[in-house]
Write an enzyme that holds these catalytic residues in place. Structure first.
Site, PDB file in Angstrom:
ATOM      1  N   HIS A 251       0.830  -1.220   0.000  1.00 31.64           N
ATOM      2  CA  HIS A 251       0.000   0.000   0.000  1.00 31.64           C
ATOM      3  C   HIS A 251       0.864   1.270   0.000  1.00 31.64           C
ATOM      4  O   HIS A 251       0.505   2.267   0.631  1.00 31.64           O
ATOM      5  CB  HIS A 251      -0.945   0.029   1.207  1.00 31.64           C
TER       6      HIS A 251
ATOM      7  N   ASN B 206     -10.354  -2.753   2.424  1.00 32.20           N
ATOM      8  CA  ASN B 206     -10.038  -2.799   0.991  1.00 32.20           C
ATOM      9  C   ASN B 206     -11.304  -2.572   0.177  1.00 32.20           C
ATOM     10  O   ASN B 206     -12.408  -2.573   0.726  1.00 32.20           O
ATOM     11  CB  ASN B 206      -9.453  -4.172   0.618  1.00 32.20           C
TER      12      ASN B 206
ATOM     13  N   TYR C  66       0.705  -4.240  12.337  1.00 31.41           N
ATOM     14  CA  TYR C  66       0.653  -2.813  12.014  1.00 31.41           C
ATOM     15  C   TYR C  66       1.481  -1.935  12.954  1.00 31.41           C
ATOM     16  O   TYR C  66       2.130  -0.983  12.523  1.00 31.41           O
ATOM     17  CB  TYR C  66      -0.808  -2.345  11.916  1.00 31.41           C
TER      18      TYR C  66
HETATM   19 FE1  HDE Z   1      -2.511  -4.808   5.433  1.00 28.29          FE
HETATM   20  N1  HDE Z   1      -0.737  -4.028   5.928  1.00 28.29           N
HETATM   21  N2  HDE Z   1      -1.854  -6.624   5.974  1.00 28.29           N
HETATM   22  N3  HDE Z   1      -4.212  -5.690   4.734  1.00 28.29           N
HETATM   23  N4  HDE Z   1      -3.166  -3.052   4.810  1.00 28.29           N
HETATM   24  C1  HDE Z   1      -0.372  -2.742   5.760  1.00 28.29           C
HETATM   25  O1  HDE Z   1       0.696  -1.406   7.330  1.00 28.29           O
HETATM   26  C2  HDE Z   1      -0.782  -6.860   6.737  1.00 28.29           C
HETATM   27  C3  HDE Z   1      -4.532  -7.001   4.776  1.00 28.29           C
HETATM   28  C4  HDE Z   1      -4.414  -2.756   4.371  1.00 28.29           C
HETATM   29  O2  HDE Z   1      -3.317   3.456   3.902  1.00 28.29           O
HETATM   30  C5  HDE Z   1       0.947  -2.420   6.395  1.00 28.29           C
HETATM   31  O3  HDE Z   1       0.917   0.838   7.515  1.00 28.29           O
HETATM   32  C6  HDE Z   1      -0.687  -8.258   7.058  1.00 28.29           C
HETATM   33  C7  HDE Z   1      -5.917  -7.205   4.506  1.00 28.29           C
HETATM   34  C8  HDE Z   1      -4.489  -1.366   4.001  1.00 28.29           C
HETATM   35  O4  HDE Z   1      -1.720   3.359   5.390  1.00 28.29           O
HETATM   36  C9  HDE Z   1       1.333  -3.731   7.063  1.00 28.29           C
HETATM   37  C10 HDE Z   1      -1.745  -8.850   6.438  1.00 28.29           C
HETATM   38  C11 HDE Z   1      -6.419  -5.959   4.298  1.00 28.29           C
HETATM   39  C12 HDE Z   1      -3.223  -0.857   4.251  1.00 28.29           C
HETATM   40  C13 HDE Z   1       0.186  -4.636   6.678  1.00 28.29           C
HETATM   41  C14 HDE Z   1      -2.478  -7.823   5.762  1.00 28.29           C
HETATM   42  C15 HDE Z   1      -5.345  -5.030   4.438  1.00 28.29           C
HETATM   43  C16 HDE Z   1      -2.429  -1.934   4.757  1.00 28.29           C
HETATM   44  C17 HDE Z   1       1.963  -1.827   5.484  1.00 28.29           C
HETATM   45  C18 HDE Z   1      -2.078 -10.316   6.389  1.00 28.29           C
HETATM   46  C19 HDE Z   1      -7.855  -5.582   3.927  1.00 28.29           C
HETATM   47  C20 HDE Z   1      -2.757   0.559   3.991  1.00 28.29           C
HETATM   48  C21 HDE Z   1       2.030  -0.363   5.819  1.00 28.29           C
HETATM   49  C22 HDE Z   1      -2.567 -10.826   7.584  1.00 28.29           C
HETATM   50  C23 HDE Z   1      -8.831  -5.838   4.935  1.00 28.29           C
HETATM   51  C24 HDE Z   1      -3.054   1.458   5.131  1.00 28.29           C
HETATM   52  C25 HDE Z   1       1.174  -0.203   6.962  1.00 28.29           C
HETATM   53  C26 HDE Z   1      -2.667   2.865   4.786  1.00 28.29           C
HETATM   54  C27 HDE Z   1      -1.101  -1.790   5.150  1.00 28.29           C
HETATM   55  C28 HDE Z   1       0.134  -5.893   7.113  1.00 28.29           C
HETATM   56  C29 HDE Z   1      -3.600  -8.092   4.995  1.00 28.29           C
HETATM   57  C30 HDE Z   1      -5.545  -3.620   4.256  1.00 28.29           C
HETATM   58  C31 HDE Z   1       2.696  -4.285   6.682  1.00 28.29           C
HETATM   59  C32 HDE Z   1       0.378  -8.919   7.894  1.00 28.29           C
HETATM   60  C33 HDE Z   1      -6.674  -8.539   4.511  1.00 28.29           C
HETATM   61  C34 HDE Z   1      -5.691  -0.637   3.452  1.00 28.29           C
HETATM   62  O5  HDE Z   1       1.368  -3.603   8.461  1.00 28.29           O
END
Ligand code: HDE
Length: 715
Positions: A85, A158, A372
């Site tokens: 993202h 999402n 996060y």
């Molecule tokens: Fe994320 N995800 N994610 N994700 N995600 C990040 O956090 C993570 C997942 C989502 O505009 C990171 O700040 C793991 C699903 C959004 O700043 C990180 C898993 C969904 C955003 C991270 C998922 C998301 C992130 C990277 C698997 C939809 C952007 C930078 C379990 C429901 C937020 C950050 C923004 C961002 C980890 C899966 C949505 C690395 C470990 C499912 C919208 O922490």
């Protein structure tokens, strides 16, 4: 030379200068008014044009602290981009609750009807890096921060309600496979490559998500026309500690809309910032987008009897089974003052919840809850990232005894930095509050420690099929086209075949269409399924984009105008588009504008070379006979029309435009109901009525070779 800046947004916050060239050729900056350029420590700066040297041509001196500080600070301007993202766009907004959920939760944000809660929303793509283009085929992040009176609540969602994997432990593999390969570092911001499809072909649980990412949902026309989903089941918790499952939905008031793939590819060239510009413009023009906030509420009893596990993030609960109740709406109407300070530094976290809202055991959510905080520490460099204004609560005080660390901005006053303490006179001296404080849902848990996927997560194809059969034929075709395109970029034939083997468990016609598109010699065997795929799940219209009501409101018409164009028609179009709540952009051969037949000069918004029709939802070609002859010799002008036709857009035109349309490649016999001659004012009204449908999808079956494979596979 006086330099003045009339645009208040562009005006420098610090000072306006008058610049003069001195006798020796050196530049002097004279401050106008009281604002003087200073160092970070407030020392006024005398010369910001020349570093300190030994003589005008001599070596630079280390003593020049202003020069050193300026370069040092510049060298450290970047912070690590988000691992996923990275490319995002954030805006401010407000949520207003219309219906109380007080039967289910104590959260004030969900119970105090009429209360306005400030928000910050960041939209994003997942795979591309920060500087990539907006119209990648990708999931869009839709992360919302609610600054409630009881603390910050984040829905880190999402635009797609399911995910690729069922357990967080697979996330690094998924992301590695999707991102550029480690040796060559390409391709950027796309999944059309071997590594991604290799991983997916070995991960059957991804198949439902793949149907969504290969659908038009993954190439949205605008952030404004996207749904948002919290994905996981969360819990609402009432005063007695009773829990109710909840899934969160955001529904755009302007409806859903996507572009077509050929268009997406061209938009990325014509305007890589297409989505962020669209959102900026809409808010700047005073037409801020709005969404309804909806909830699907269900209890343990429903969870028990539902066909799938409500903890499995690769599954939805169809709206027909549990309706989405609209409880309020939010408007995004505030532009950021500074992209870095707000959009880049905003830190979302699935664990940011408020009293009355809790988690479920969804293993993906549980993993995210760990991830996060960690990622924010890495990105923002300090546990004090909550002190940054965009991350600080707005609706309530913050009081605790956490202290120190890099960049501490909130520091306790006085001698008390622990509790309990006996310093009755100390202020503030906060204590826990069992009545108002956050209480975790008192779930009863027991079991053996195991590394096992539950049996109830084993069906990977049935809902993928349900999604596919819920789509309109044109959307089904697009899914087949997308799979064919992506797999055509995969060099290893065995991966292509393996994927078609999975598709056979989803829909045989889809598998056939993709196999034909790829030119496979024969249909590969179906993949082995852990659980026999079901074929009895009914279609759900809510999953389709084109089955929803559509409107031209909030959309954009591009009008190509030449010298001598009929002014009456041009003016009628401008007025009607405005009346429809849409926007019109004037595209002219020269940016200076076009001289209409009544002698008026119509200024251009875009020169034709920069105003490709892919930037518009519909087009009009209002030209004179001479203009038509001139534009017939211009490739960008012909592409304007030709692309609009290929992308199934509505095309309005003046009578004199016909020879130009033909020269651009729309043969007389191909002119369908979407190519509309405009003469009288009533024609203009009828044209805009047609535009409410957004696209004339039937046309695609005449202009795309892949349609043949799709239609044959249907029989
Ligand atoms: Fe994320 N995800 N994610 N994700 N995600 C990040 O956090 C993570 C997942 C989502 O505009 C990171 O700040 C793991 C699903 C959004 O700043 C990180 C898993 C969904 C955003 C991270 C998922 C998301 C992130 C990277 C698997 C939809 C952007 C930078 C379990 C429901 C937020 C950050 C923004 C961002 C980890 C899966 C949505 C690395 C470990 C499912 C919208 O922490």
């Amino acid at each position: 030379m006086a330099s003045s800046n009339t645009d208040p947004k562009a005006a420098p916050a610090v000072a306006e200068f008058e610049t003069e060239v001195g006798a020796g050729g050196e530049l002097h900056q004279l401050a106008q008014g009281d604002e003087v350029l200073t160092t970070q420590l407030g020392v006024p700066v005398a010369d910001d044009q020349n570093s300190l040297k030994v003589g005008p041509r001599g070596p630079t001196l280390l003593e020049d602290f202003h020069f050193r500080e300026k370069i040092f600070h510049f060298d450290h301007e970047r912070i690590p981009e988000r691992v996923v993202h990275a490319r995002g766009y954030g805006v401010h907004g407000r949520f207003t609750l219309a219906k109380s959920l007080s039967d289910y939760t104590t959260a004030k944000v969900l119970t105090e009807v009429g209360e306005e809660t400030p928000m910050f929303v960041r939209f994003s793509t997942v795979a591309g890096s920060k500087g990539s283009f907006d119209l990648a085929r990708d999931v869009r992040g839709f992360a919302a921060k609610f600054y409630t009176k009881e603390g910050n609540w984040d829905i880190v969602g999402n635009n797609i309600p399911v995910f690729f994997i069922q357990d967080a432990i697979k996330f690094p593999d998924l992301v590695h496979a999707a991102k550029p390969a480690p040796d060559r570092n390409f391709p950027q911001a796309q999944t059309a490559h071997d590594n991604f499809w290799d991983f997916i072909s070995l991960t059957p649980e991804a198949m439902h998500m793949i149907m969504w990412t290969m659908s038009d949902r993954a190439i949205p026309r605008s952030f404004r026309f996207m749904e948002g989903f919290g994905v996981h089941s969360f819990r609402l918790i009432d005063a007695e500690g009773k829990g109710t499952f909840v899934k969160f939905h955001f529904k755009p008031k302007l409806g859903l809309q996507s572009v077509v793939w050929n268009e997406a590819v061209k938009i990325n060239g014509a305007d890589p910032d297409f989505h962020r510009r669209d959102l900026w413009d809409a808010i700047d023009m005073g037409s801020p987008p709005e969404w309804d906030l909806g909830v699907q509420l269900f209890d343990d009893e429903f969870a028990e009897q539902f066909e799938f596990d409500v903890l499995d993030p690769t599954k939805i609960i169809p709206e027909e089974q549990v309706p989405v109740e609209i409880i309020g709406s939010f408007v995004l109407d505030g532009l950021v003052d500074n992209f870095f300070a707000e959009t880049e530094q905003v830190a979302f976290c699935t664990q940011n919840v408020v009293p009355g809202i809790g988690f479920s055991n969804d293993p993906l959510l549980q993993g995210r809850n760990f991830s996060y905080l960690d990622t924010q520490l890495k990105r923002l460099g300090s546990p004090n990232f909550t002190h940054i204004p965009i991350n600080s609560p707005k609706g309530c005080p913050v009081m605790n005894f956490q202290q120190d660390g890099h960049m501490a901005m909130r520091n306790p006053k006085g001698r008390v930095n622990y509790e309990p303490n006996s310093w009755s006179t100390a202020t503030p001296n906060p204590r826990e509050d069992p009545a108002r404080g956050y209480r975790h849902f008192p779930a009863e848990e027991s079991g053996t420690k195991v590394q096992l996927r539950p049996e109830s997560f084993a069906d990977h194809y049935s809902q993928a099929r349900q999604f596919f059969i819920s789509q309109a034929p044109i959307e089904q075709k697009h899914i087949g086209d997308a799979l064919t395109f992506e797999l055509s970029k995969v060099l290893r034939p065995d991966i292509r075949e393996k994927m078609v083997g999975h598709l056979r468990n989803i829909d045989e016609s889809l598998a056939k269409a993709v196999a034909t598109g790829l030119g496979l010699p024969k249909l590969p065997a179906a993949a082995t399924a852990a659980v026999k795929p079901r074929t009895d799940l009914p279609p759900s219209d809510a999953l389709s984009i084109v089955k929803q009501p559509s409107t031209f409101k909030g959309r954009k018409l591009g009008m190509l105008v030449s010298d001598g164009a009929p002014a009456a028609l041009v003016n009628a179009l401008v007025a009607e588009v405005k009346a429809a709540g849409a926007v019109i952009e004037i595209v002219t051969p020269k940016i200076g504008g076009a001289k209409l037949d009544d002698g008026t000069l119509l200024p251009g918004d875009q020169k034709i070379d920069g105003g490709a029709s892919v930037l518009y939802d519909a087009v009009a070609v209002i030209v004179s006979a001479e203009g038509a002859a001139l534009l017939s010799r211009d490739k960008p002008a012909k592409d304007f029309v030709n692309d609009a036709f290929a992308h199934c857009k509505f095309i309005g035109h003046s009578a004199a435009a016909v020879p130009f349309l033909e020269r651009a490649g729309i043969a007389a016999e191909d002119m369908d109901d979407g190519v509309i001659a405009l003469g009288k004012k009533t024609d203009v009204t009828a044209f805009l009525d047609s535009c409410n449908a957004l696209r004339l999808w039937d046309r695609e079956f005449n202009v795309d070779l892949d349609a043949e494979g799709f239609l044959n596979a249907q029989t």
